[in-house]
Design an enzyme around this catalytic site. Structure first.
Site, PDB file in Angstrom:
ATOM      1  N   LYS A 188     -85.676  38.359   6.497  1.00 25.41           N
ATOM      2  CA  LYS A 188     -85.850  37.749   5.179  1.00 25.41           C
ATOM      3  C   LYS A 188     -87.307  37.494   4.818  1.00 25.41           C
ATOM      4  CE  LYS A 188     -84.037  33.802   5.381  1.00 25.41           C
ATOM      5  NZ  LYS A 188     -84.724  32.515   5.249  1.00 25.41           N
ATOM      6  N   ARG A 204     -80.374  24.515   0.940  1.00 22.10           N
ATOM      7  CA  ARG A 204     -79.671  24.521   2.222  1.00 22.10           C
ATOM      8  C   ARG A 204     -78.461  23.611   2.179  1.00 22.10           C
ATOM      9  NH1 ARG A 204     -84.110  26.051   5.445  1.00 22.10           N
ATOM     10  NH2 ARG A 204     -83.731  26.399   7.656  1.00 22.10           N
ATOM     11  N   ARG A 251     -87.383  40.756  21.556  1.00 22.56           N
ATOM     12  CA  ARG A 251     -88.716  40.317  21.165  1.00 22.56           C
ATOM     13  C   ARG A 251     -89.472  39.711  22.344  1.00 22.56           C
ATOM     14  NH1 ARG A 251     -89.053  36.822  15.690  1.00 22.56           N
ATOM     15  NH2 ARG A 251     -88.178  35.203  17.006  1.00 22.56           N
ATOM     16  N   ARG A 286     -89.181  33.981  24.031  1.00 19.98           N
ATOM     17  CA  ARG A 286     -88.978  32.610  23.559  1.00 19.98           C
ATOM     18  C   ARG A 286     -87.570  32.144  23.917  1.00 19.98           C
ATOM     19  NH1 ARG A 286     -90.061  32.059  17.240  1.00 19.98           N
ATOM     20  NH2 ARG A 286     -88.013  31.145  17.526  1.00 19.98           N
ATOM     21  N   ARG A 299     -77.404  29.902  17.126  1.00 18.36           N
ATOM     22  CA  ARG A 299     -78.152  29.768  15.862  1.00 18.36           C
ATOM     23  C   ARG A 299     -77.409  30.452  14.719  1.00 18.36           C
ATOM     24  NH1 ARG A 299     -83.702  32.302  17.283  1.00 18.36           N
ATOM     25  NH2 ARG A 299     -84.347  31.801  15.171  1.00 18.36           N
TER      26      ARG A 299
HETATM   27  P1  ADP Z   1     -85.477  27.599  10.655  1.00 17.95           P
HETATM   28  O1  ADP Z   1     -84.887  28.943  10.340  1.00 17.95           O
HETATM   29  O2  ADP Z   1     -85.992  27.465  12.032  1.00 17.95           O
HETATM   30  O3  ADP Z   1     -84.621  26.460  10.212  1.00 17.95           O
HETATM   31  P2  ADP Z   1     -87.384  27.126   8.453  1.00 17.95           P
HETATM   32  O4  ADP Z   1     -88.781  27.566   8.528  1.00 17.95           O
HETATM   33  O5  ADP Z   1     -86.569  27.641   7.330  1.00 17.95           O
HETATM   34  O6  ADP Z   1     -86.812  27.573   9.846  1.00 17.95           O
HETATM   35  O7  ADP Z   1     -87.285  25.554   8.434  1.00 17.95           O
HETATM   36  C1  ADP Z   1     -87.902  24.765   9.400  1.00 17.95           C
HETATM   37  C2  ADP Z   1     -87.440  23.311   9.289  1.00 17.95           C
HETATM   38  O8  ADP Z   1     -87.852  22.774   8.023  1.00 17.95           O
HETATM   39  C3  ADP Z   1     -85.934  23.119   9.290  1.00 17.95           C
HETATM   40  O9  ADP Z   1     -85.426  23.054  10.609  1.00 17.95           O
HETATM   41  C4  ADP Z   1     -85.782  21.791   8.554  1.00 17.95           C
HETATM   42  O10 ADP Z   1     -86.122  20.710   9.377  1.00 17.95           O
HETATM   43  C5  ADP Z   1     -86.847  21.899   7.490  1.00 17.95           C
HETATM   44  N1  ADP Z   1     -86.347  22.482   6.219  1.00 17.95           N
HETATM   45  C6  ADP Z   1     -86.742  23.664   5.656  1.00 17.95           C
HETATM   46  N2  ADP Z   1     -86.091  23.877   4.500  1.00 17.95           N
HETATM   47  C7  ADP Z   1     -85.269  22.813   4.310  1.00 17.95           C
HETATM   48  C8  ADP Z   1     -84.324  22.449   3.306  1.00 17.95           C
HETATM   49  N3  ADP Z   1     -84.077  23.225   2.240  1.00 17.95           N
HETATM   50  N4  ADP Z   1     -83.660  21.285   3.456  1.00 17.95           N
HETATM   51  C9  ADP Z   1     -83.875  20.480   4.512  1.00 17.95           C
HETATM   52  N5  ADP Z   1     -84.741  20.757   5.493  1.00 17.95           N
HETATM   53  C10 ADP Z   1     -85.444  21.906   5.408  1.00 17.95           C
END
Ligand code: ADP
Ligand code: ZN
Length: 216
Positions: free
Chosen positions: A13, A88, A122, A155, A166
């Site tokens: 993505k 989300r 990876r 990782r 996940r």
């Molecule tokens: P991952 O795929 O590891 O969740 P992201 O980079 O999308 O990675 O997000 C990292 C963290 O940022 C999430 O685990 C959450 O804590 C926070 N976060 C990101 N986007 C949102 C959202 N829309 N609502 C709530 N928390 C968010």
């Protein structure tokens, strides 16, 4: 062109968002990146969200909704944007609807096995952080970095059992959101089981077919 990108970890993505953002000169807004940036800067917001992000928990809706509202009100979003990582939760989706009118939600899909194959192969260099893939981008010497000779490691997150977990979490979290947009008729599934060189043109075709971009 106001877009939302949705997809499981490892679907590519971020790569697609970067490519589409460049091609059509609209900002790629990743809420994860924004939060990490705030944390790094030690801003007031960064301090408030730090623990959530470090624990991998969702940041409270009120905080993230305000962050996105402010970001979307900036000048560079006038011509459109790509939202990545937001919404989300259903509440975030409903609030987003009040802020702006989305044109399209792209839902990137690939079989679990494809994602597991991509992520579990990876390898990362301990010294310089260079990224390899045992099948698709192997180092010249197995286990060693081409650039600096450092040791390559996997990782914890990229182990197959962890990836499966996940993916499950992702499905559970995003199911209601995908249904929400499908019901509105603005969701399109995009097959992301191929390499980015194939998926990006596929996205461009979708945008054309929806009349969002003209032929170039
Ligand atoms: P991952 O795929 O590891 O969740 P992201 O980079 O999308 O990675 O997000 C990292 C963290 O940022 C999430 O685990 C959450 O804590 C926070 N976060 C990101 N986007 C949102 C959202 N829309 N609502 C709530 N928390 C968010
Ligand atoms: Zn290295």
């Amino acid at each position: 062109m106001r877009l939302v990108f949705i997809g499981p970890p490892g679907v590519g993505k971020g790569t697609y968002a970067t490519a589409i953002s460049k091609r059509y000169r609209i900002p790629h807004i990743s809420t994860g990146d924004m939060l990490r940036e705030e944390i790094k800067r030690g801003s007031e917001l960064g301090v408030r969200v730090r623990e959530y992000v470090e624990r991998g928990e969702l940041v409270p809706d009120d905080i993230i909704i305000e962050l996105v509202r402010n970001r979307l009100s900036r000048e560079d979003c006038k011509r459109g944007f790509i939202l990545d990582g937001f919404p989300r939760t259903l509440r975030q989706a409903e609030e987003l609807d009040k802020m702006t009118k989305l044109d399209l939600v792209l839902n990137f899909v690939a079989p679990d096995e494809v994602i597991i194959d991509r992520l579990s192969g990876r390898r990362i260099c301990r010294k310089c952080g260079a990224i390899y893939h045992v099948k698709y981008m192997p180092p010249r010497v197995p286990g060693r970095c081409d650039r600096c000779g450092g040791e390559l490691y996997q990782r914890e997150d990229d182990r197959p059992e962890v990836i499966r977990r996940r993916l499950e979490l992702y499905r559970r979290q995003f199911k209601p959101i995908i249904e929400y947009y499908r019901r509105k008729g603005i969701l399109v599934d995009v097959d992301a089981s191929d390499q980015a060189e194939i998926v990006v043109p596929r996205i461009v075709e979708v945008l054309k077919s929806k009349g969002l971009v003209s032929d170039q």
